[in-house]
Design a protein around this motif. Sequence first.
Motif, mmCIF file in Angstrom:
data_model
loop_
_atom_site.group_PDB
_atom_site.id
_atom_site.type_symbol
_atom_site.label_atom_id
_atom_site.label_comp_id
_atom_site.label_asym_id
_atom_site.label_seq_id
_atom_site.Cartn_x
_atom_site.Cartn_y
_atom_site.Cartn_z
ATOM 1 N N TYR A 137 0.827 -1.209 0.000
ATOM 2 C CA TYR A 137 0.000 0.000 0.000
ATOM 3 C C TYR A 137 0.860 1.258 0.000
ATOM 4 O O TYR A 137 0.474 2.290 -0.558
ATOM 5 C CB TYR A 137 -1.002 0.004 1.159
ATOM 6 N N THR A 141 2.000 1.598 -3.646
ATOM 7 C CA THR A 141 0.897 2.063 -4.493
ATOM 8 C C THR A 141 0.689 3.564 -4.333
ATOM 9 O O THR A 141 0.435 4.277 -5.312
ATOM 10 C CB THR A 141 -0.389 1.301 -4.135
ATOM 11 N N GLN A 160 -2.192 0.149 8.658
ATOM 12 C CA GLN A 160 -1.915 0.784 7.360
ATOM 13 C C GLN A 160 -0.906 1.922 7.494
ATOM 14 O O GLN A 160 -1.033 2.980 6.875
ATOM 15 C CB GLN A 160 -3.209 1.300 6.711
ATOM 16 N N GLY A 201 -2.271 -7.546 1.646
ATOM 17 C CA GLY A 201 -1.898 -7.045 0.329
ATOM 18 C C GLY A 201 -0.447 -7.209 -0.041
ATOM 19 O O GLY A 201 -0.039 -6.826 -1.141
#
Length: 423
Positions: free
Chosen positions: A200, A203, A282, A304
Motif C-alpha cells: 500500500y 501504491t 496501514q 496485500g
Amino acid sequence: MPPDTPTVTERGTDTVMVTWNAPSGSQPVADYDYRYRPYIHSAYWREVTDTEQTTRQVEIDGLMPGSTYEVQVRAVNPGGPGEWSSSGRAQTLPPPTPTPRPGGQLLIFSDPGDEATKLQNAVARAILEYGYRYQTRTVRGAEMESIRNLGNRATNIHMAVELPTYASVLEEAERGGSLMRLNQSIEDLSSQSAFLIPQYTKTANPGLNSVEDLKRPESQRIFATANSDGRAVLVTCISAWECQRINEKQVFGYELEQWVQLEDPGSPEALYNRIRSAFENQEDILFYYWWPSALATELRQQFGGYYQLVEPAWRQNCWDTLTSNITAPNINQACAYPDTSSIKVVRNEVQQEAADAFEFLKEWKLSRQGLSELLATKARFRFFLLSEDQYREAAFAWLRSSNEWKSWVTPAIAADVLDGLRG
C-alpha cells in the motif's frame, strides 16, 4: 456484563475443563451457554446452549489430541442471553507416541531456530515417530553451529541447509566424509531483504522503486519519525543476528547513512510485532524480514503483501565483503542478499541404520503451496515465538488436512501416522 475470561485446563488427550466466575450484575443467572473451537484451524464455533446449567464448570470432551482450543461463556437470564466472554485457551495432551522399534536408530534433527525449519522438523518427526516408530529429538544451535553439529555427530539430520549462504560451513563439516547431501527440502527459494515496504505504501508512492530513491527528501518523509531528524527509519533485525551487521553495511555501501537511520527492534518478537502492527494500521514502514516465514505469508494473504526496493544484484565478491570483518563505515560497495535453496543433509549412518527413514527423507520435498499452508497454520498463533508443543500442533494440523506428504510414504505408513494423531 459477560462472565470473566474462563479458565481452561487440559484433562487428557481429548478433554478440557472449563471454569468461570459469575458475571457482575443484579439479575439472576438462569443458565450458562458455552462455545468452543480449535484455535489454529477452524473459524467456526460449536455452540452448546439450552443446557439448563447453573454451575460454573463444564468438561468438554471429544476433542483432537495435541490441539489448542478456545472457549467462551455467556450467561442467560430471563431477558435472554448476554454477551460472550473473552476466550480462554488450553491445549489437550498430545497423542502418545508408539513404543520405538527395538534397536532403532535415534534420529536427531538440527534446529537452527528459524520457523520454516522448525516446522519441517516437527512434521518429519511426527511421520517418523507415528509412522516408522523411530525415536527422535532435536538439538538447538545457531545456523552455522547446527551445520557443524552434523559433522561432530551431535545430530544426524538437517532439514534445510541454505546454499550458497552456508556453503563454506557445510564444506567444512563434510571434510570427515560422513555426510550426504540430498535434494531440496522445499520447492521455493528463500530470500531476505532490509528494504521492504508495504504494497500500500508502494501504491501510494509509485516513484519509490529502489534504494537510491531513499535519498530523495519526499521518500525520507514517508518513513521519518519524531526522533529520526528527518531521516527514514529502517527497522532492522536484532543485534544478536548477523543480518544486522550486513544491513548496516548495506546502508553504508549504498551511501544511505545520511538519509537512513537504523532501528534495532531488540528481539525477534518485537520485530514481528512492529511489522504486523504497521500493516494492521496501514502505517508506512521500511523494514527487514525474510521468506519463507509465517509473517510474510500472513502479510501476503491478509494485508496485500509487500514490495522489495530494487538493490544492486548479488555478487559473490560483494557478498564476501559484506560478510567479512570490515566495519560498516569502511564499506564502499553493497548488494542484495542472495536467494538461497534449502537442501537436506544427513549423516551416512541414517542410510545405513535407518534405511526406510532415509528413503522417506529422500522423497520429502515441500511444494510452495504446502509450505504456505504450513506457515499459515503457524501464523494462526499470531505471535513469533512458539513452544515445541505449539510447533507440533501446527505440524499435526497440517498432517491432518494435507495430502501432499502422503506421496512421500507408503499408504500403510500414512494410515499409521493418521491413526497415531487421533490418539
